[in-house]
Scaffold this motif. Structure first.
Motif, PDB file in Angstrom:
ATOM      1  N   LYS A 153      17.034 -15.442  70.975  1.00  0.00           N
ATOM      2  CA  LYS A 153      16.706 -14.283  70.147  1.00  0.00           C
ATOM      3  C   LYS A 153      15.185 -14.067  70.097  1.00  0.00           C
ATOM      4  O   LYS A 153      14.710 -12.935  70.149  1.00  0.00           O
ATOM      5  CB  LYS A 153      17.259 -14.494  68.730  1.00  0.00           C
ATOM      6  N   LEU A 154      14.426 -15.162  70.015  1.00  0.00           N
ATOM      7  CA  LEU A 154      12.971 -15.021  69.977  1.00  0.00           C
ATOM      8  C   LEU A 154      12.470 -14.341  71.250  1.00  0.00           C
ATOM      9  O   LEU A 154      11.610 -13.463  71.201  1.00  0.00           O
ATOM     10  CB  LEU A 154      12.302 -16.395  69.809  1.00  0.00           C
ATOM     11  N   LEU A 155      13.024 -14.749  72.374  1.00  0.00           N
ATOM     12  CA  LEU A 155      12.618 -14.131  73.640  1.00  0.00           C
ATOM     13  C   LEU A 155      12.934 -12.638  73.614  1.00  0.00           C
ATOM     14  O   LEU A 155      12.102 -11.800  73.973  1.00  0.00           O
ATOM     15  CB  LEU A 155      13.347 -14.799  74.812  1.00  0.00           C
ATOM     16  N   ALA A 156      14.142 -12.311  73.168  1.00  0.00           N
ATOM     17  CA  ALA A 156      14.536 -10.903  73.132  1.00  0.00           C
ATOM     18  C   ALA A 156      13.608 -10.108  72.215  1.00  0.00           C
ATOM     19  O   ALA A 156      13.408  -8.911  72.401  1.00  0.00           O
ATOM     20  CB  ALA A 156      15.977 -10.776  72.671  1.00  0.00           C
ATOM     21  N   LEU A 157      13.027 -10.775  71.236  1.00  0.00           N
ATOM     22  CA  LEU A 157      12.116 -10.089  70.311  1.00  0.00           C
ATOM     23  C   LEU A 157      10.682 -10.118  70.833  1.00  0.00           C
ATOM     24  O   LEU A 157       9.750  -9.722  70.131  1.00  0.00           O
ATOM     25  CB  LEU A 157      12.182 -10.746  68.930  1.00  0.00           C
ATOM     26  N   GLY A 158      10.487 -10.621  72.015  1.00  0.00           N
ATOM     27  CA  GLY A 158       9.169 -10.539  72.632  1.00  0.00           C
ATOM     28  C   GLY A 158       8.277 -11.749  72.407  1.00  0.00           C
ATOM     29  O   GLY A 158       7.092 -11.716  72.724  1.00  0.00           O
ATOM     30  N   VAL A 159       8.843 -12.834  71.846  1.00  0.00           N
ATOM     31  CA  VAL A 159       8.050 -14.058  71.704  1.00  0.00           C
ATOM     32  C   VAL A 159       8.190 -14.825  73.021  1.00  0.00           C
ATOM     33  O   VAL A 159       9.076 -15.650  73.190  1.00  0.00           O
ATOM     34  CB  VAL A 159       8.530 -14.916  70.522  1.00  0.00           C
ATOM     35  N   LEU A 160       7.322 -14.495  73.981  1.00  0.00           N
ATOM     36  CA  LEU A 160       7.438 -15.037  75.330  1.00  0.00           C
ATOM     37  C   LEU A 160       6.305 -16.013  75.592  1.00  0.00           C
ATOM     38  O   LEU A 160       5.228 -15.877  75.021  1.00  0.00           O
ATOM     39  CB  LEU A 160       7.321 -13.897  76.341  1.00  0.00           C
ATOM     40  N   PRO A 161       6.548 -16.974  76.451  1.00  0.00           N
ATOM     41  CA  PRO A 161       5.455 -17.851  76.842  1.00  0.00           C
ATOM     42  C   PRO A 161       4.257 -17.025  77.342  1.00  0.00           C
ATOM     43  O   PRO A 161       4.452 -16.013  78.031  1.00  0.00           O
ATOM     44  CB  PRO A 161       6.065 -18.672  77.978  1.00  0.00           C
ATOM     45  N   ASP A 162       3.087 -17.421  76.968  1.00  0.00           N
ATOM     46  CA  ASP A 162       1.818 -16.769  77.313  1.00  0.00           C
ATOM     47  C   ASP A 162       1.508 -15.545  76.449  1.00  0.00           C
ATOM     48  O   ASP A 162       0.433 -14.954  76.584  1.00  0.00           O
ATOM     49  CB  ASP A 162       1.735 -16.380  78.794  1.00  0.00           C
ATOM     50  N   ALA A 163       2.447 -15.142  75.588  1.00  0.00           N
ATOM     51  CA  ALA A 163       2.155 -14.009  74.710  1.00  0.00           C
ATOM     52  C   ALA A 163       1.168 -14.453  73.623  1.00  0.00           C
ATOM     53  O   ALA A 163       1.185 -15.605  73.194  1.00  0.00           O
ATOM     54  CB  ALA A 163       3.432 -13.499  74.067  1.00  0.00           C
ATOM     55  N   VAL A 164       0.326 -13.528  73.195  1.00  0.00           N
ATOM     56  CA  VAL A 164      -0.594 -13.823  72.101  1.00  0.00           C
ATOM     57  C   VAL A 164       0.101 -13.479  70.788  1.00  0.00           C
ATOM     58  O   VAL A 164       0.654 -12.387  70.638  1.00  0.00           O
ATOM     59  CB  VAL A 164      -1.890 -12.999  72.228  1.00  0.00           C
ATOM     60  N   VAL A 165       0.086 -14.426  69.869  1.00  0.00           N
ATOM     61  CA  VAL A 165       0.740 -14.182  68.589  1.00  0.00           C
ATOM     62  C   VAL A 165      -0.245 -14.460  67.463  1.00  0.00           C
ATOM     63  O   VAL A 165      -1.002 -15.427  67.497  1.00  0.00           O
ATOM     64  CB  VAL A 165       2.032 -15.030  68.449  1.00  0.00           C
ATOM     65  N   LYS A 166      -0.237 -13.540  66.477  1.00  0.00           N
ATOM     66  CA  LYS A 166      -1.163 -13.698  65.361  1.00  0.00           C
ATOM     67  C   LYS A 166      -0.366 -13.968  64.086  1.00  0.00           C
ATOM     68  O   LYS A 166       0.641 -13.300  63.817  1.00  0.00           O
ATOM     69  CB  LYS A 166      -1.972 -12.405  65.204  1.00  0.00           C
ATOM     70  N   MET A 167      -0.808 -14.973  63.344  1.00  0.00           N
ATOM     71  CA  MET A 167      -0.195 -15.228  62.046  1.00  0.00           C
ATOM     72  C   MET A 167      -0.852 -14.272  61.049  1.00  0.00           C
ATOM     73  O   MET A 167      -2.055 -14.390  60.788  1.00  0.00           O
ATOM     74  CB  MET A 167      -0.446 -16.687  61.654  1.00  0.00           C
ATOM     75  N   VAL A 168      -0.106 -13.311  60.551  1.00  0.00           N
ATOM     76  CA  VAL A 168      -0.718 -12.314  59.665  1.00  0.00           C
ATOM     77  C   VAL A 168      -0.702 -12.765  58.213  1.00  0.00           C
ATOM     78  O   VAL A 168      -1.728 -12.874  57.573  1.00  0.00           O
ATOM     79  CB  VAL A 168      -0.038 -10.936  59.818  1.00  0.00           C
ATOM     80  N   ARG A 169       0.475 -13.029  57.678  1.00  0.00           N
ATOM     81  CA  ARG A 169       0.530 -13.514  56.299  1.00  0.00           C
ATOM     82  C   ARG A 169       1.855 -14.194  55.984  1.00  0.00           C
ATOM     83  O   ARG A 169       2.824 -14.069  56.707  1.00  0.00           O
ATOM     84  CB  ARG A 169       0.284 -12.386  55.307  1.00  0.00           C
ATOM     85  N   LYS A 170       1.809 -14.922  54.881  1.00  0.00           N
ATOM     86  CA  LYS A 170       2.994 -15.597  54.376  1.00  0.00           C
ATOM     87  C   LYS A 170       3.653 -14.664  53.360  1.00  0.00           C
ATOM     88  O   LYS A 170       2.966 -13.914  52.672  1.00  0.00           O
ATOM     89  CB  LYS A 170       2.546 -16.882  53.683  1.00  0.00           C
TER      90      LYS A 170
END
Lengths: 82, 706
Positions: free
Chosen positions: A33-50
């Motif tokens: 599911k994470l992959l389908a949502l675009g969380v792919l290896p080498d992708a840049v991800v930013k932690m915005v807030r809790k």
């Protein structure tokens, strides 16, 4: 592994405002599911807030946003961008 | 290609938030129908589109991310695509993708293409590309997917006619040339696929692989076929989860290079409007405050906007009823029509304003993108109680009425979380409890002030709080009792904010109202007629005797005609089946401090809680015209036979109040729970546990107070 560079850690431990590069997804249950949502290896991800009551995180990828639970964020191994 | 005997089927497919439903509304207009896929509460939206020479059927499938489903909705979609014999198997897929999110939206399209289903690829929101100075070369994508690619904007109405043209063309010239798969199976997968094809004929290896992958839950295979495939999977050590990840990664790898060729001028990393809004709207402190204000508004709207239409509906049915009674004269048929059927119908229609208003507002919040922020903010709390962030909306809406609230749980994809939300929602005090609270609270709490507060107002708040405590307790218990079918997860998109499309909003409201009237209406009507029968008839010549003794009493006491009628009505109710039942349950409710009169009211108010007040009016022979105040006076004057003790003393009244906080005294809610859970099991369980809570709560209150 004493230096800050190249240290891999779960996305869960990234402080708000910081970004990282996705390395591996360690939980098969979530990976599909994470992959389908675009969380792919080498992708840049930013932690915005809790979330106000904790346990859920607002993260931003290239051009879209996701909400994920702590357990899910723990399964995403990233390399922090210093 | 499978030719459907009647009309060709065109399926709208795509990820959530791709604008698929707006396209569906555009293509089918008002010619659409909503039903459920067989056996599940997954909405199936079907519409018709008239082409030059034929009418085609369009199905708007639920939004789906890939052929590896994560929710019941997605499973239904994949099942339909894997089985060419399926009633919903499409002759043509119109795939809708968000042009600004192509990286992700391409995945499912490529998978459908590998299932060898003819496709038209629609790049929606093309207008936003121009704003971002991005260009997409449609030809590159068209070559890759081997199908027509169109750039449109459903929102702006851009190139919409081209979609219809493309549907028309592609239904005629379906090229069933053997195209090379975009994804290469590995050795094990290939072997498994070949073996599966010996069990069930497949179009290609990819379809066979997916059938092996989903063998555990797909429903179109026979038990024998399932066993055979199960053995194939086991002997080949077919690792489905790893295979799924490998496939997804490999496809994304391919797509990256395709998109590098196709997309130019893309800027990323800038702070968007959505991010700015979210820094306030999902803020740690401001976020919940804003949500609270929004919900206060929604709650107020359901309460106050619905008030007038509900009054008109009630008046309308009352006038219609007396008019019918006048025309038909006396007799059982006229009585059945007026007090059974018309009253039942009125009881259904009266909920329509609340349902319409709640869904109007919820759909606006949903379409704008705000609702996913609510889930983000509240998931942590609700998850602890076995629910989902979305449950917050249902629980708050229950404060007006549990019926629309329960209908709103459809957006919760996890079965267990949805079920718990459905089961606990009616514990929140709804607007129908208010008249009862208003009548009884005066017997418990004197009309005094405590500081700046009114004591009765505080008591009222206490009753609402009691309901909320009930929600906490029951959901925690249910969380441990109910077993979960799948690992619960959240992972969801927080789509960019956008103004809702009014056509979509109104369409949703219309569908919700229809589904309530059709789905719950029948059951409400039936129960209403049964209750009418029980209250209008008694065994033997009970009813005649009641009328006789009423007339005799009238002579002795020299009552006016109106007074006589009221007393006869009271005596008749007492002699009817429901009156007998009320007396029969008296031993059971005496420990709660109730007499048989209250027993009758408990039974009749099962139709709807507010009926309690009306029944009290009949029992105390006040006639139906009177207001709450007279009823209260009559009730407060009532003493226990042979004593000076008041019947409605503090203990009994408090006990009644607590009973109504918890009891499932609403057939309409039970009917909608039955509809939403597809079985009588859950409404029965709900009725029982709420009944037990009501009984024990009332018992405790009475025994402590008296």
């Amino acid at each position: 592994m004493s230096s800050d560079v190249d240290v891999q850690k779960p996305l869960l431990l990234l402080r708000p405002g910081r970004s990282g590069i996705v390395k591996v997804l360690i939980e098969n249950q979530y990976a599909g599911k994470l992959l389908a949502l675009g969380v792919l290896p080498d992708a840049v991800v930013k932690m915005v807030r809790k979330a106000p009551f904790g346990n859920v995180f607002y993260i931003k990828l290239d051009n879209h946003q996701l909400a994920i639970r702590a357990a899910e964020a723990e399964s995403i191994i990233i390399e922090e961008i210093i | 290609m499978i030719q459907h005997a009647s009309q060709p089927i065109v399926a709208l497919l795509g990820n959530p938030n791709s604008g698929k439903s707006s396209l569906f509304n555009f293509l089918t207009g008002l010619k659409q129908k909503v039903s459920n896929f067989p056996g599940v509460t997954v909405e199936k939206k079907i519409g018709k589109l008239q082409l030059e020479n034929q009418t085609i059927k369009i199905i708007d499938f639920p939004g789906t991310y890939s052929v590896f489903p994560n929710s019941l909705d997605e499973r239904i979609v994949i099942q339909s695509l894997l089985n060419p014999q399926d009633f919903n198997y499409p002759d043509l897929v119109v795939y809708v993708a968000d042009a600004t999110q192509l990286e992700r939206h391409l995945l499912f399209a490529a998978q459908i293409r590998d299932l060898d289903i003819p496709m038209v690829f629609v790049l929606n929101m093309a207008d936003l590309l121009e704003q971002n100075a991005t260009k997409i070369d449609n030809q590159v994508i068209s070559d890759f997917l081997n199908c027509d690619v169109l750039s449109v904007s459903v929102r702006e109405g851009l190139n919409m006619d081209k979609i219809i043209e493309a549907i028309q063309d592609n239904l005629i010239h379906t090229s069933s040339e053997n195209r090379k798969s975009l994804f290469r199976l590995d050795r094990v997968e290939e072997k498994v696929a070949h073996e599966v094809m010996e069990v069930i004929p497949c179009k290609n290896l990819y379809q066979a692989k997916l059938i092996a992958h989903h063998n555990g839950w797909i429903d179109f295979l026979s038990g024998d076929q399932k066993n055979k495939i199960d053995i194939i999977v086991k002997t080949n050590d077919f690792a489905d989860l790893r295979g799924q990840i490998r496939e997804t990664m490999s496809r994304f790898d391919t797509h990256v290079s395709i998109l590098q060729k196709a997309v130019t001028g893309k800027v990323s990393g800038k702070v968007t409007l959505t991010e700015k809004i979210d820094s306030i709207v999902t803020h740690r402190i401001l976020g919940p405050v804003i949500f609270f204000v929004v919900m206060l508004f929604v709650f107020q709207a359901i309460f106050s906007w619905a008030e007038y239409p509900m009054e008109w509906i009630e008046k309308g049915f009352a006038i219609g009823g007396s008019w019918t009674a006048r025309i038909l004269g006396d007799g059982w048929f006229s009585d059945l029509l007026v007090n059974g059927v018309l009253a039942g119908l009125g009881g259904i229609v009266v909920f329509v304003p609340q349902i319409a208003i709640l869904f109007l507002l919820i759909t606006i919040l949903e379409e704008s993108g705000y609702m996913s922020r609510v889930v983000f903010m509240f998931d942590a709390i609700m998850h602890k109680m076995g629910m989902n962030g979305r449950s917050v909306v249902s629980l708050i809406s229950s404060g007006a009425c549990a019926i629309p609230a329960i209908m709103a749980t459809r957006t919760i994809s996890d079965k267990k979380e949805r079920l718990i939300t459905i089961l606990v929602s009616p514990l929140i005090s709804c607007s129908a409890r208010l008249p009862i609270y208003a009548v009884l609270i005066g017997f418990v709490v004197p009309d005094v002030r405590i500081g700046i507060f009114q004591a009765q107002g505080l008591a009222m708040m206490g009753l609402y709080m009691l309901g909320i405590v009930g929600v906490f307790l029951v959901s925690l218990i249910l969380k441990f009792i109910l077993k979960s079918e799948s690992t619960s997860f959240l992972m969801m998109e927080l789509p960019d904010y956008k103004t809702p499309l009014w056509g979509n909003v109104l369409m949703t409201v219309k569908k919700k109202v229809e589904s309530f009237i059709v789905g719950a209406g029948k059951i409400i009507m039936m129960i209403s007629v049964v209750l009418w029968f029980l209250a209008s008839y008694g065994p033997g010549d009970n009813m005649e005797n009641a009328e006789e003794s009423g007339k005799e009493l009238s002579m002795v006491n020299k009552w006016s005609e109106q007074e006589t009628d009221n007393h006869i009505a009271s005596l008749k109710l007492e002699s009817s089946y429901i009156g007998i039942m009320g007396k029969w349950i008296e031993p059971a409710i005496r420990p709660l401090g109730y007499d048989w009169k209250m027993g009758i009211a408990l039974l009749t108010s099962f139709a709807a809680r507010e009926v309690f007040v009306g029944t009290m009016a009949t029992i105390y022979s006040i006639g139906s015209e009177s207001d709450e105040k007279t009823i209260r006076e009559k009730m407060s004057a009532e003493v226990r036979p042979g004593t000076n003790e008041k019947v409605y003393d503090r203990a009994t009244s408090l006990s009644l109040l607590i009973f109504y906080v918890f009891a499932m005294q609403c057939m309409s809610t039970l009917a909608i729970v039955r509809r939403e859970t597809m079985s009588w099991k859950w409404p029965a369980i709900q009725f029982l546990f709420m009944g037990v809570m009501a009984y024990l709560g009332a018992l405790l209150a009475y025994q402590l107070m008296s």
